[in-house]
Motif scaffolding. Structure first.
Motif, PDB file in Angstrom:
ATOM      1  N   SER A 199     -36.978  27.733  56.957  1.00 50.55           N
ATOM      2  CA  SER A 199     -35.628  27.666  56.385  1.00 50.55           C
ATOM      3  C   SER A 199     -34.970  26.300  56.543  1.00 50.55           C
ATOM      4  O   SER A 199     -34.527  25.694  55.571  1.00 50.55           O
ATOM      5  N   VAL A 200     -34.911  25.801  57.776  1.00 46.73           N
ATOM      6  CA  VAL A 200     -34.163  24.568  58.039  1.00 46.73           C
ATOM      7  C   VAL A 200     -34.827  23.369  57.371  1.00 46.73           C
ATOM      8  O   VAL A 200     -34.148  22.550  56.733  1.00 46.73           O
ATOM      9  N   ILE A 201     -36.146  23.247  57.485  1.00 51.27           N
ATOM     10  CA  ILE A 201     -36.837  22.109  56.875  1.00 51.27           C
ATOM     11  C   ILE A 201     -36.682  22.109  55.353  1.00 51.27           C
ATOM     12  O   ILE A 201     -36.361  21.062  54.766  1.00 51.27           O
ATOM     13  N   PRO A 202     -36.894  23.249  54.662  1.00 56.41           N
ATOM     14  CA  PRO A 202     -36.657  23.245  53.209  1.00 56.41           C
ATOM     15  C   PRO A 202     -35.212  22.918  52.842  1.00 56.41           C
ATOM     16  O   PRO A 202     -34.965  22.200  51.864  1.00 56.41           O
ATOM     17  N   ILE A 203     -34.243  23.414  53.621  1.00 59.28           N
ATOM     18  CA  ILE A 203     -32.837  23.100  53.351  1.00 59.28           C
ATOM     19  C   ILE A 203     -32.585  21.607  53.523  1.00 59.28           C
ATOM     20  O   ILE A 203     -31.918  20.969  52.706  1.00 59.28           O
ATOM     21  N   GLY A 204     -33.133  21.035  54.591  1.00 61.19           N
ATOM     22  CA  GLY A 204     -32.985  19.599  54.816  1.00 61.19           C
ATOM     23  C   GLY A 204     -33.636  18.776  53.722  1.00 61.19           C
ATOM     24  O   GLY A 204     -33.101  17.752  53.284  1.00 61.19           O
ATOM     25  N   ALA A 205     -34.797  19.227  53.244  1.00 55.82           N
ATOM     26  CA  ALA A 205     -35.490  18.516  52.175  1.00 55.82           C
ATOM     27  C   ALA A 205     -34.684  18.556  50.878  1.00 55.82           C
ATOM     28  O   ALA A 205     -34.556  17.544  50.173  1.00 55.82           O
ATOM     29  N   MET A 206     -34.119  19.719  50.551  1.00 55.73           N
ATOM     30  CA  MET A 206     -33.308  19.845  49.340  1.00 55.73           C
ATOM     31  C   MET A 206     -32.018  19.031  49.456  1.00 55.73           C
ATOM     32  O   MET A 206     -31.536  18.458  48.477  1.00 55.73           O
ATOM     33  N   MET A 240     -23.148  23.088  37.780  1.00 62.45           N
ATOM     34  CA  MET A 240     -23.704  23.586  39.040  1.00 62.45           C
ATOM     35  C   MET A 240     -23.711  25.113  39.140  1.00 62.45           C
ATOM     36  O   MET A 240     -24.723  25.717  39.530  1.00 62.45           O
ATOM     37  N   PRO A 241     -22.601  25.818  38.793  1.00 64.87           N
ATOM     38  CA  PRO A 241     -22.633  27.289  38.886  1.00 64.87           C
ATOM     39  C   PRO A 241     -23.741  27.918  38.052  1.00 64.87           C
ATOM     40  O   PRO A 241     -24.294  28.959  38.426  1.00 64.87           O
ATOM     41  N   VAL A 242     -24.072  27.301  36.926  1.00 65.23           N
ATOM     42  CA  VAL A 242     -25.146  27.826  36.072  1.00 65.23           C
ATOM     43  C   VAL A 242     -26.479  27.760  36.809  1.00 65.23           C
ATOM     44  O   VAL A 242     -27.246  28.738  36.835  1.00 65.23           O
ATOM     45  N   ALA A 243     -26.753  26.610  37.425  1.00 64.39           N
ATOM     46  CA  ALA A 243     -28.007  26.451  38.159  1.00 64.39           C
ATOM     47  C   ALA A 243     -28.084  27.416  39.346  1.00 64.39           C
ATOM     48  O   ALA A 243     -29.129  28.038  39.590  1.00 64.39           O
ATOM     49  N   VAL A 244     -26.976  27.553  40.079  1.00 64.69           N
ATOM     50  CA  VAL A 244     -26.948  28.456  41.234  1.00 64.69           C
ATOM     51  C   VAL A 244     -27.164  29.897  40.784  1.00 64.69           C
ATOM     52  O   VAL A 244     -27.912  30.661  41.407  1.00 64.69           O
ATOM     53  N   PHE A 245     -26.514  30.275  39.679  1.00 63.36           N
ATOM     54  CA  PHE A 245     -26.621  31.647  39.203  1.00 63.36           C
ATOM     55  C   PHE A 245     -28.041  31.962  38.743  1.00 63.36           C
ATOM     56  O   PHE A 245     -28.602  33.013  39.085  1.00 63.36           O
ATOM     57  N   ILE A 246     -28.653  31.074  37.976  1.00 64.90           N
ATOM     58  CA  ILE A 246     -30.010  31.310  37.473  1.00 64.90           C
ATOM     59  C   ILE A 246     -31.005  31.435  38.629  1.00 64.90           C
ATOM     60  O   ILE A 246     -31.842  32.349  38.658  1.00 64.90           O
ATOM     61  N   LEU A 247     -30.903  30.534  39.601  1.00 63.76           N
ATOM     62  CA  LEU A 247     -31.796  30.603  40.753  1.00 63.76           C
ATOM     63  C   LEU A 247     -31.500  31.834  41.600  1.00 63.76           C
ATOM     64  O   LEU A 247     -32.413  32.456  42.149  1.00 63.76           O
ATOM     65  N   GLY A 248     -30.202  32.194  41.708  1.00 64.44           N
ATOM     66  CA  GLY A 248     -29.830  33.385  42.457  1.00 64.44           C
ATOM     67  C   GLY A 248     -30.402  34.651  41.846  1.00 64.44           C
ATOM     68  O   GLY A 248     -30.857  35.557  42.554  1.00 64.44           O
ATOM     69  N   TYR A 299     -31.644  12.067  36.493  1.00 67.14           N
ATOM     70  CA  TYR A 299     -31.444  11.978  37.946  1.00 67.14           C
ATOM     71  C   TYR A 299     -30.346  12.938  38.400  1.00 67.14           C
ATOM     72  O   TYR A 299     -30.493  13.652  39.406  1.00 67.14           O
ATOM     73  N   GLN A 300     -29.233  12.949  37.677  1.00 65.55           N
ATOM     74  CA  GLN A 300     -28.116  13.800  38.065  1.00 65.55           C
ATOM     75  C   GLN A 300     -28.469  15.282  37.965  1.00 65.55           C
ATOM     76  O   GLN A 300     -28.140  16.070  38.852  1.00 65.55           O
ATOM     77  N   MET A 301     -29.167  15.667  36.889  1.00 62.79           N
ATOM     78  CA  MET A 301     -29.565  17.071  36.733  1.00 62.79           C
ATOM     79  C   MET A 301     -30.573  17.464  37.806  1.00 62.79           C
ATOM     80  O   MET A 301     -30.561  18.601  38.297  1.00 62.79           O
ATOM     81  N   GLY A 302     -31.449  16.528  38.187  1.00 59.56           N
ATOM     82  CA  GLY A 302     -32.372  16.802  39.291  1.00 59.56           C
ATOM     83  C   GLY A 302     -31.631  17.040  40.588  1.00 59.56           C
ATOM     84  O   GLY A 302     -31.978  17.939  41.365  1.00 59.56           O
ATOM     85  N   GLY A 303     -30.588  16.238  40.826  1.00 61.69           N
ATOM     86  CA  GLY A 303     -29.770  16.436  42.016  1.00 61.69           C
ATOM     87  C   GLY A 303     -29.042  17.769  41.994  1.00 61.69           C
ATOM     88  O   GLY A 303     -28.882  18.422  43.035  1.00 61.69           O
ATOM     89  N   ILE A 304     -28.605  18.198  40.822  1.00 62.10           N
ATOM     90  CA  ILE A 304     -27.907  19.485  40.688  1.00 62.10           C
ATOM     91  C   ILE A 304     -28.854  20.636  41.001  1.00 62.10           C
ATOM     92  O   ILE A 304     -28.496  21.589  41.705  1.00 62.10           O
ATOM     93  N   VAL A 305     -30.083  20.566  40.486  1.00 56.90           N
ATOM     94  CA  VAL A 305     -31.070  21.617  40.768  1.00 56.90           C
ATOM     95  C   VAL A 305     -31.391  21.661  42.263  1.00 56.90           C
ATOM     96  O   VAL A 305     -31.496  22.744  42.860  1.00 56.90           O
ATOM     97  N   ALA A 306     -31.555  20.486  42.876  1.00 55.16           N
ATOM     98  CA  ALA A 306     -31.846  20.434  44.312  1.00 55.16           C
ATOM     99  C   ALA A 306     -30.688  21.014  45.120  1.00 55.16           C
ATOM    100  O   ALA A 306     -30.897  21.748  46.099  1.00 55.16           O
ATOM    101  N   GLU A 307     -29.456  20.713  44.731  1.00 56.50           N
ATOM    102  CA  GLU A 307     -28.292  21.261  45.428  1.00 56.50           C
ATOM    103  C   GLU A 307     -28.210  22.773  45.254  1.00 56.50           C
ATOM    104  O   GLU A 307     -27.873  23.502  46.199  1.00 56.50           O
ATOM    105  N   ALA A 308     -28.528  23.261  44.059  1.00 55.74           N
ATOM    106  CA  ALA A 308     -28.531  24.709  43.825  1.00 55.74           C
ATOM    107  C   ALA A 308     -29.577  25.394  44.704  1.00 55.74           C
ATOM    108  O   ALA A 308     -29.318  26.453  45.291  1.00 55.74           O
ATOM    109  N   LEU A 309     -30.760  24.785  44.817  1.00 55.02           N
ATOM    110  CA  LEU A 309     -31.797  25.334  45.684  1.00 55.02           C
ATOM    111  C   LEU A 309     -31.346  25.341  47.144  1.00 55.02           C
ATOM    112  O   LEU A 309     -31.609  26.297  47.880  1.00 55.02           O
TER     113      LEU A 309
END
Length: 300
Positions: free
Chosen positions: A58-65, A92-100, A140-150
């Motif tokens: 958990s912690v390592i994947p969170i830190g990596a994201m 951002m809410p769209v990415a979080v919702f889809i992954l959720g 780059y920005q969309m990649g950062g958004i996906v990583a933040e959602a993860l």
């Protein structure tokens, strides 16, 4: 997360190196607070509930994201304006919702599908109205958004499914070193040689970077504190206000920022969708609270 100063503004055009400096600073500061000063003990105690299995899974994947979020988001500032970056973050809410939905934390519904569509249309409209759009910066920005959602999804799994509750200092204590290590490896291959070739790179303003890192640490800590004292919904609502302020202030301060009518119209649509999303989540949370307080009603 938003850097207080971008790479361009402090004359340090190495976003990976800048992010590594920030996370290294956070790691050192958290170590001093928890292991050297050890006060107050209730806030600084970090070992409770943490196991090797939870740390690895958990912690390592969170830190990596988290590292990916900051690295990609900071790199995007080299190609797109701060204003346009904030507009893209509205998705951002769209990415979080889809992954959720994909991991079972969210439930697909017609209302949520409509809200996500409104936000997406708003962001697309705002992007269409951008005068000097750089697709590299957008990627780059969309990649950062996906990583933040993860990262948010992984944190929710850590709290809800594994029952681990960490205070803000302990969370940063565990996460910052992981993020620093995840950034150090690509930095060696991608930026170190460039920095070595440019002799002036290592002569950066230490005071400015230290203050920048301290502001970043304070920002991350304040976000964790607000979530621990209120809820993630409060951060979402406050984030809407913050985004508007950043968009307007950056348009006034930075000469390269040019807002168009289509920009503002699209961003207004996206923000209205975010507001509807926040309202929906609030009502959903209140409904769950009522059910938990009156469990007998579910059986009637």
């Amino acid at each position: 997360m938003q850097w207080v100063l971008s790479s361009k503004e402090i004359n340090f055009p190495y976003p990976l190196g800048l992010t590594l400096l920030h996370m290294s600073f956070s790691s050192i500061l958290c170590f001093l607070l928890t292991k050297v000063f050890k006060s107050p003990k209730k806030v600084m105690k970090v070992e409770d509930g943490m196991t090797f299995d939870i740390y690895v899974t958990s912690v390592i994947p969170i830190g990596a994201m988290f590292a990916m979020t900051l690295w990609l988001g900071n790199t995007a500032y080299l190609y797109i304006t701060v204003t346009f970056s904030q507009m893209l973050k509205a998705i951002m809410p769209v990415a979080v919702f889809i992954l959720g939905v994909s991991v079972g934390l969210e439930i697909m519904s017609c209302n949520m599908l409509l809200i996500m569509s409104v936000i997406s249309c708003g962001v697309l409209t705002a992007s269409y109205g951008e005068l000097n759009i750089s697709w590299i910066g957008v990627v780059y920005q969309m990649g950062g958004i996906v990583a933040e959602a993860l990262r948010l999804i992984l944190m929710e799994i850590l709290v809800k499914r594994k029952g681990i509750k960490l205070n803000p200092i302990s969370l940063m204590y565990y996460m910052s070193p992981c993020s620093a290590i995840c950034l150090f490896i690509p930095w060696i291959f991608l930026e170190k040689s460039k920095m070595d070739a440019n002799n002036n790179t290592w002569n950066f303003n230490v005071l400015v970077l230290t203050l920048n890192s301290l502001c970043t640490f304070a920002l991350n800590l304040s976000v964790f504190l607000v979530i621990s004292q209120t809820s993630a919904l409060t951060i979402r609502v406050a984030g809407v206000v913050k985004d508007w302020v950043v968009v307007l202030v950056s348009a006034l301060l930075f000469a390269e920022t040019k807002l168009t009518v289509i920009n503002l119209f699209g961003y207004a649509i996206a923000i209205s969708g975010v507001a509807a999303y926040n309202n929906h989540k609030k009502k959903d949370g209140e409904a769950k609270t009522l059910v938990s307080q009156n469990p007998t009603t579910t059986g009637k």
